[in-house]
Scaffold this motif. Sequence first.
Motif, PDB file in Angstrom:
ATOM      1  N   PRO A  83       0.816  -1.226   0.000  1.00  0.00           N
ATOM      2  CA  PRO A  83       0.000   0.000   0.000  1.00  0.00           C
ATOM      3  C   PRO A  83       0.849   1.275   0.000  1.00  0.00           C
ATOM      4  O   PRO A  83       0.644   2.183   0.809  1.00  0.00           O
ATOM      5  N   ILE A  84       1.817   1.307  -0.892  1.00  0.00           N
ATOM      6  CA  ILE A  84       2.803   2.394  -0.883  1.00  0.00           C
ATOM      7  C   ILE A  84       2.880   3.028  -2.270  1.00  0.00           C
ATOM      8  O   ILE A  84       3.058   2.327  -3.267  1.00  0.00           O
ATOM      9  N   LEU A  85       2.762   4.357  -2.334  1.00  0.00           N
ATOM     10  CA  LEU A  85       2.984   5.092  -3.576  1.00  0.00           C
ATOM     11  C   LEU A  85       4.193   5.985  -3.361  1.00  0.00           C
ATOM     12  O   LEU A  85       4.250   6.730  -2.373  1.00  0.00           O
TER      13      LEU A  85
ATOM     14  N   ALA B 115      11.172   5.415 -10.271  1.00  0.00           N
ATOM     15  CA  ALA B 115       9.818   4.858 -10.397  1.00  0.00           C
ATOM     16  C   ALA B 115       9.883   3.369 -10.731  1.00  0.00           C
ATOM     17  O   ALA B 115       9.135   2.553 -10.169  1.00  0.00           O
ATOM     18  N   ALA B 116      10.786   2.985 -11.643  1.00  0.00           N
ATOM     19  CA  ALA B 116      10.890   1.573 -12.037  1.00  0.00           C
ATOM     20  C   ALA B 116      11.357   0.724 -10.859  1.00  0.00           C
ATOM     21  O   ALA B 116      10.834  -0.374 -10.627  1.00  0.00           O
ATOM     22  N   ALA B 117      12.317   1.232 -10.098  1.00  0.00           N
ATOM     23  CA  ALA B 117      12.808   0.472  -8.941  1.00  0.00           C
ATOM     24  C   ALA B 117      11.685   0.273  -7.923  1.00  0.00           C
ATOM     25  O   ALA B 117      11.538  -0.803  -7.339  1.00  0.00           O
ATOM     26  N   VAL B 118      10.884   1.325  -7.734  1.00  0.00           N
ATOM     27  CA  VAL B 118       9.778   1.255  -6.768  1.00  0.00           C
ATOM     28  C   VAL B 118       8.723   0.257  -7.253  1.00  0.00           C
ATOM     29  O   VAL B 118       8.261  -0.609  -6.501  1.00  0.00           O
ATOM     30  N   SER B 119       8.342   0.343  -8.528  1.00  0.00           N
ATOM     31  CA  SER B 119       7.314  -0.568  -9.050  1.00  0.00           C
ATOM     32  C   SER B 119       7.820  -2.008  -9.043  1.00  0.00           C
ATOM     33  O   SER B 119       7.063  -2.925  -8.712  1.00  0.00           O
ATOM     34  N   ASN B 120       9.089  -2.203  -9.374  1.00  0.00           N
ATOM     35  CA  ASN B 120       9.636  -3.564  -9.359  1.00  0.00           C
ATOM     36  C   ASN B 120       9.663  -4.154  -7.956  1.00  0.00           C
ATOM     37  O   ASN B 120       9.688  -5.372  -7.792  1.00  0.00           O
ATOM     38  N   ALA B 121       9.631  -3.280  -6.942  1.00  0.00           N
ATOM     39  CA  ALA B 121       9.617  -3.744  -5.549  1.00  0.00           C
ATOM     40  C   ALA B 121       8.180  -3.905  -5.026  1.00  0.00           C
ATOM     41  O   ALA B 121       7.984  -4.174  -3.845  1.00  0.00           O
ATOM     42  N   GLY B 122       7.180  -3.721  -5.900  1.00  0.00           N
ATOM     43  CA  GLY B 122       5.794  -4.011  -5.515  1.00  0.00           C
ATOM     44  C   GLY B 122       4.961  -2.816  -5.092  1.00  0.00           C
ATOM     45  O   GLY B 122       3.770  -2.951  -4.796  1.00  0.00           O
ATOM     46  N   ALA B 123       5.566  -1.623  -5.049  1.00  0.00           N
ATOM     47  CA  ALA B 123       4.814  -0.405  -4.726  1.00  0.00           C
ATOM     48  C   ALA B 123       4.538   0.334  -6.051  1.00  0.00           C
ATOM     49  O   ALA B 123       4.831  -0.188  -7.124  1.00  0.00           O
ATOM     50  N   LEU B 124       3.955   1.539  -5.960  1.00  0.00           N
ATOM     51  CA  LEU B 124       3.649   2.256  -7.211  1.00  0.00           C
ATOM     52  C   LEU B 124       4.705   3.324  -7.482  1.00  0.00           C
ATOM     53  O   LEU B 124       4.838   4.288  -6.713  1.00  0.00           O
ATOM     54  N   GLY B 125       5.439   3.147  -8.561  1.00  0.00           N
ATOM     55  CA  GLY B 125       6.419   4.139  -8.985  1.00  0.00           C
ATOM     56  C   GLY B 125       5.734   5.240  -9.772  1.00  0.00           C
ATOM     57  O   GLY B 125       4.813   4.965 -10.548  1.00  0.00           O
TER      58      GLY B 125
ATOM     59  N   GLU C 293     -16.214  11.052   5.125  1.00  0.00           N
ATOM     60  CA  GLU C 293     -17.126  11.809   4.256  1.00  0.00           C
ATOM     61  C   GLU C 293     -17.022  11.502   2.762  1.00  0.00           C
ATOM     62  O   GLU C 293     -17.855  11.954   1.991  1.00  0.00           O
ATOM     63  N   ILE C 294     -16.006  10.782   2.363  1.00  0.00           N
ATOM     64  CA  ILE C 294     -15.793  10.581   0.920  1.00  0.00           C
ATOM     65  C   ILE C 294     -15.877   9.100   0.588  1.00  0.00           C
ATOM     66  O   ILE C 294     -15.176   8.275   1.184  1.00  0.00           O
ATOM     67  N   ASP C 295     -16.703   8.769  -0.367  1.00  0.00           N
ATOM     68  CA  ASP C 295     -16.942   7.373  -0.704  1.00  0.00           C
ATOM     69  C   ASP C 295     -15.963   6.890  -1.781  1.00  0.00           C
ATOM     70  O   ASP C 295     -16.364   6.469  -2.870  1.00  0.00           O
ATOM     71  N   ARG C 296     -14.701   7.025  -1.499  1.00  0.00           N
ATOM     72  CA  ARG C 296     -13.643   6.556  -2.400  1.00  0.00           C
ATOM     73  C   ARG C 296     -12.470   6.116  -1.526  1.00  0.00           C
ATOM     74  O   ARG C 296     -12.319   6.614  -0.413  1.00  0.00           O
ATOM     75  N   PRO C 297     -11.596   5.259  -2.027  1.00  0.00           N
ATOM     76  CA  PRO C 297     -10.384   4.954  -1.259  1.00  0.00           C
ATOM     77  C   PRO C 297      -9.570   6.241  -1.041  1.00  0.00           C
ATOM     78  O   PRO C 297      -9.479   7.085  -1.945  1.00  0.00           O
ATOM     79  N   ILE C 298      -8.989   6.349   0.145  1.00  0.00           N
ATOM     80  CA  ILE C 298      -8.177   7.525   0.494  1.00  0.00           C
ATOM     81  C   ILE C 298      -6.717   7.092   0.598  1.00  0.00           C
ATOM     82  O   ILE C 298      -6.401   6.066   1.213  1.00  0.00           O
ATOM     83  N   ILE C 299      -5.846   7.885  -0.005  1.00  0.00           N
ATOM     84  CA  ILE C 299      -4.401   7.657   0.080  1.00  0.00           C
ATOM     85  C   ILE C 299      -3.837   8.825   0.890  1.00  0.00           C
ATOM     86  O   ILE C 299      -3.992   9.981   0.492  1.00  0.00           O
ATOM     87  N   ALA C 300      -3.242   8.534   2.044  1.00  0.00           N
ATOM     88  CA  ALA C 300      -2.749   9.609   2.917  1.00  0.00           C
ATOM     89  C   ALA C 300      -1.353  10.046   2.484  1.00  0.00           C
ATOM     90  O   ALA C 300      -0.534   9.209   2.083  1.00  0.00           O
TER      91      ALA C 300
ATOM     92  N   LEU D 174      -5.955   4.584  10.362  1.00  0.00           N
ATOM     93  CA  LEU D 174      -6.901   5.721  10.301  1.00  0.00           C
ATOM     94  C   LEU D 174      -7.944   5.507   9.206  1.00  0.00           C
ATOM     95  O   LEU D 174      -8.854   6.311   9.057  1.00  0.00           O
ATOM     96  N   GLY D 175      -7.796   4.448   8.420  1.00  0.00           N
ATOM     97  CA  GLY D 175      -8.783   4.159   7.381  1.00  0.00           C
ATOM     98  C   GLY D 175      -8.297   4.433   5.971  1.00  0.00           C
ATOM     99  O   GLY D 175      -9.031   4.221   5.004  1.00  0.00           O
ATOM    100  N   ALA D 176      -7.055   4.924   5.844  1.00  0.00           N
ATOM    101  CA  ALA D 176      -6.514   5.117   4.491  1.00  0.00           C
ATOM    102  C   ALA D 176      -6.287   3.749   3.846  1.00  0.00           C
ATOM    103  O   ALA D 176      -6.069   2.752   4.538  1.00  0.00           O
ATOM    104  N   SER D 177      -6.353   3.705   2.519  1.00  0.00           N
ATOM    105  CA  SER D 177      -6.095   2.457   1.790  1.00  0.00           C
ATOM    106  C   SER D 177      -4.660   2.377   1.303  1.00  0.00           C
ATOM    107  O   SER D 177      -4.229   1.346   0.794  1.00  0.00           O
ATOM    108  N   GLY D 178      -3.937   3.478   1.407  1.00  0.00           N
ATOM    109  CA  GLY D 178      -2.545   3.503   0.974  1.00  0.00           C
ATOM    110  C   GLY D 178      -1.890   4.780   1.469  1.00  0.00           C
ATOM    111  O   GLY D 178      -2.561   5.671   2.021  1.00  0.00           O
ATOM    112  N   ALA D 179      -0.568   4.860   1.281  1.00  0.00           N
ATOM    113  CA  ALA D 179       0.184   6.044   1.700  1.00  0.00           C
ATOM    114  C   ALA D 179       1.073   6.491   0.549  1.00  0.00           C
ATOM    115  O   ALA D 179       1.663   5.655  -0.142  1.00  0.00           O
ATOM    116  N   GLN D 180       1.132   7.803   0.334  1.00  0.00           N
ATOM    117  CA  GLN D 180       2.041   8.351  -0.689  1.00  0.00           C
ATOM    118  C   GLN D 180       3.177   9.085   0.020  1.00  0.00           C
ATOM    119  O   GLN D 180       2.927  10.000   0.800  1.00  0.00           O
TER     120      GLN D 180
END
Length: 358
Positions: free
Chosen positions: A20-22, A35-45, A214-221, A237-243
């Motif tokens: 759950p990491i951007l 970005a490529a190194a991050v994505s290759n490690a399973g997070a979002l580059g 209040e927001i009906d969408r996934p939240i990324i903190a 806290l209810g976030a679906s991911g962290a940037q």
Amino acid sequence: MYEMNASPMNLLERLGIDAPILQAPMAGVSTPEMAAAVSNAGALGSIGVGSTNATDARRMVAAFRQRSVRSVHVNVFCHAPARASEAREARWIERLRPEFVRFGAAPPLALREIYRSFVEDDDMLSMLLEERPRVVSFHFGLPSAERIEALRKAGIVLLGSATSVAEARTLTAAGIDAVIAQGYEAGGHRGVFDPDADDDRLGTFALTRLLVREIDRPIIAAGGIMDGAGIAAVLRLGASGAQLGTAFVACDESQADRGYRAALKSDAAYHTVMTRAISGRPARCLANRFTALAAGVEARDVPDYPIAYDAGKALHAAARTAGELGFGAQWAGQGAPLSRAMPAGELVAALRREIAVA
Ligand SMILES: Cc1cc2nc3c(=O)[nH]c(=O)nc-3n(C[C@H](O)[C@H](O)[C@H](O)COP(=O)(O)O)c2cc1C
């Protein structure tokens, strides 16, 4: 158990990642290699193209794809195009003149709008529709409904930054898939839609909780998250991911220069300042010579973003030529002293281990 407003698996599946990491897109600092190194490690580059034209942005996507077959996230800036004011710009140049003179340089004769907003950049839209990155995000607001629809039809997952509940509601009404909750702690440019409007300066903790309710969408903190403990905390806290942005600035693949890296490692990292004097929009920077100069400046005296940035970059270049590195746009969040210098893929692996034990 974490209290969720939306299944985190759902967000991770949509983004094509397994952690759950951007890595935050960081125009001028992050790179396709990072970005490529991050994505290759399973997070979002992520690739920040806010300060890039469509041709260079296409090259950046290609450079990513040479190194990774995984998801890539491209971020564009959606600010209202700058309003030029010759008088204000002339006064701004005069105000900075003594600094240039100190470094044996002359200030620019005039200032230009050095980057185009995505809201009027048709070439960037065409590039995105042709290259089809898995994810596109908007900072500083939104493009037109037509642009959003075109990207959606191309199958691209859309994210938008919000610093308040009102901005998040605007994003969801426009059909954005997930909202990035950017707290006041965050490094770099604050995503406020209107830099002249009142700002409640919500921190990541309160903003995340408000948006989860209040927001009906996934939240990324985003903002001040530097390690697995911070990521686990926002998931609770209810976030679906962290940037995370600042956490990646000292990585090997970053474009941060020697002065920026040295400042991050020094006591200077304990002090960050929100200023609009460097670029024309509020942004959080390590306290340095530029933020000190900006201390007494009124917002109305600063040219619009990115016209002010033309002067800011020229001053940094003049200072650097004279050996002074303290006029850089050394963007960093409040967690800056926790940054780690290592390859980005290893940082993602460390974050994943830390989340597991948090
Ligand atoms: C050096 C730097 C550059 C940034 N550039 C961008 C950018 O181009 N686009 C964007 O949406 N956010 C940008 N941000 C903000 C991040 O997306 C994110 O909100 C922020 O990094 C989170 O706070 P943190 O730095 O404490 O992790 C930048 C942040 C930093 C530190």
